[in-house]
Design an enzyme around this catalytic site. Sequence first.
Site, PDB file in Angstrom:
ATOM      1  N   THR A 173       7.965  23.123  33.904  1.00  0.00           N
ATOM      2  CA  THR A 173       7.381  21.803  33.946  1.00  0.00           C
ATOM      3  C   THR A 173       6.193  21.856  33.000  1.00  0.00           C
ATOM      4  O   THR A 173       5.809  22.939  32.595  1.00  0.00           O
ATOM      5  CB  THR A 173       6.902  21.588  35.407  1.00  0.00           C
ATOM      6  OG1 THR A 173       8.022  21.710  36.244  1.00  0.00           O
ATOM      7  CG2 THR A 173       6.240  20.272  35.627  1.00  0.00           C
ATOM      8  N   ARG A 201      18.663  14.727  42.217  1.00  0.00           N
ATOM      9  CA  ARG A 201      17.617  15.603  42.759  1.00  0.00           C
ATOM     10  C   ARG A 201      16.267  15.332  42.100  1.00  0.00           C
ATOM     11  O   ARG A 201      16.162  15.152  40.897  1.00  0.00           O
ATOM     12  CB  ARG A 201      17.999  17.068  42.531  1.00  0.00           C
ATOM     13  CG  ARG A 201      16.963  18.084  43.023  1.00  0.00           C
ATOM     14  CD  ARG A 201      16.064  18.554  41.907  1.00  0.00           C
ATOM     15  NE  ARG A 201      15.151  19.626  42.365  1.00  0.00           N
ATOM     16  CZ  ARG A 201      14.095  20.050  41.677  1.00  0.00           C
ATOM     17  NH1 ARG A 201      13.808  19.495  40.505  1.00  0.00           N
ATOM     18  NH2 ARG A 201      13.328  21.005  42.137  1.00  0.00           N
ATOM     19  N   GLY A 225       7.163  25.190  39.475  1.00  0.00           N
ATOM     20  CA  GLY A 225       7.822  26.243  40.258  1.00  0.00           C
ATOM     21  C   GLY A 225       8.953  25.703  41.104  1.00  0.00           C
ATOM     22  O   GLY A 225       9.626  24.742  40.740  1.00  0.00           O
TER      23      GLY A 225
END
Length: 308
Positions: A173, A201, A225
């Site tokens: 990210t 998702r 994460g």
Amino acid sequence: MSPCWSLVIHGGAGRITREVLTPEQDAGARAGLDAALKAGSAVLAGGGSALDAVEAAVRVLEDDPHFNAGRGACFTRDGTNELDAAIMDGRDRRAGSVAGVTRTRNPVSLARKVMETSPHVLLAGPGADRFSAEQGLEQVDPHWFHTDERRRQLDELLSRNAEAFDSDMKYGTVGAVACDGQGHVAAATSTGGVTGKRWGRIGDSPLIGAGTFADDRACAVSCTGSGEVFIRVGVGHEIAARRRFTGEDVQAAADAVLAEVRALGGTGGTIVAAPDGTIAWSMTTVGMYRGRATSGGEHQVAIYADEG
């Protein structure tokens, strides 16, 4: 003496080692982090707001194919790119976020539009895409987000008939947190999610209080994460709560909450900036693309856990 400011950025955490990255990937990632740090630092050094700085830094990372956000986002199981982003202003805890967008070149700027021009916090899917076009943000053909390396990662996952996402979380990210010269904090996060994701998702990045949070009473936080675990822990809000209610410094608070993530089986990292200008990064992984800059002249980028 000019007011103090500080900025921290990340480009994802995971199994990022000197053995995994080629020299070209290492150099490219460092150049991208450096460019993002410079973009955010220029805003802060000019007396700009933390909010403008984190948006500027994240936009640079979204345009850089070395990172899993915007151009270079990973692929869903269906071979498309679905982008999530969030931004939050510590002054009044206004926030905006988007999930599953497919045509906005810079999703972080769309999140800011949601915050500033809509009555809502989170927009998703086709509605978010429509809102983006109505707001006049730059639209791109979905193919613009595609890169050969991300396609290769999906093909490898499908060839193994692996689960719905890459458990190694090698690519994460992007995010930024900042404290400006007025002592205000802000956070922004943007992601392409995880390789092979299904069923629409959504991870922690666009969820306020999980992957993104900012509160002038405590700190600003951006995470990367194992999104599902970061959501369950409420990492961003949890770090801020520890700051507010126990007076912990940013490093201790970040380390404590990531220990909780690890105890639940998650991995990742976080960056934090407090209104007093203190900053921290913390990770449970062997690497996290990251950088920090301050009005005191610090300007550092790092990748592996043993750097700084």
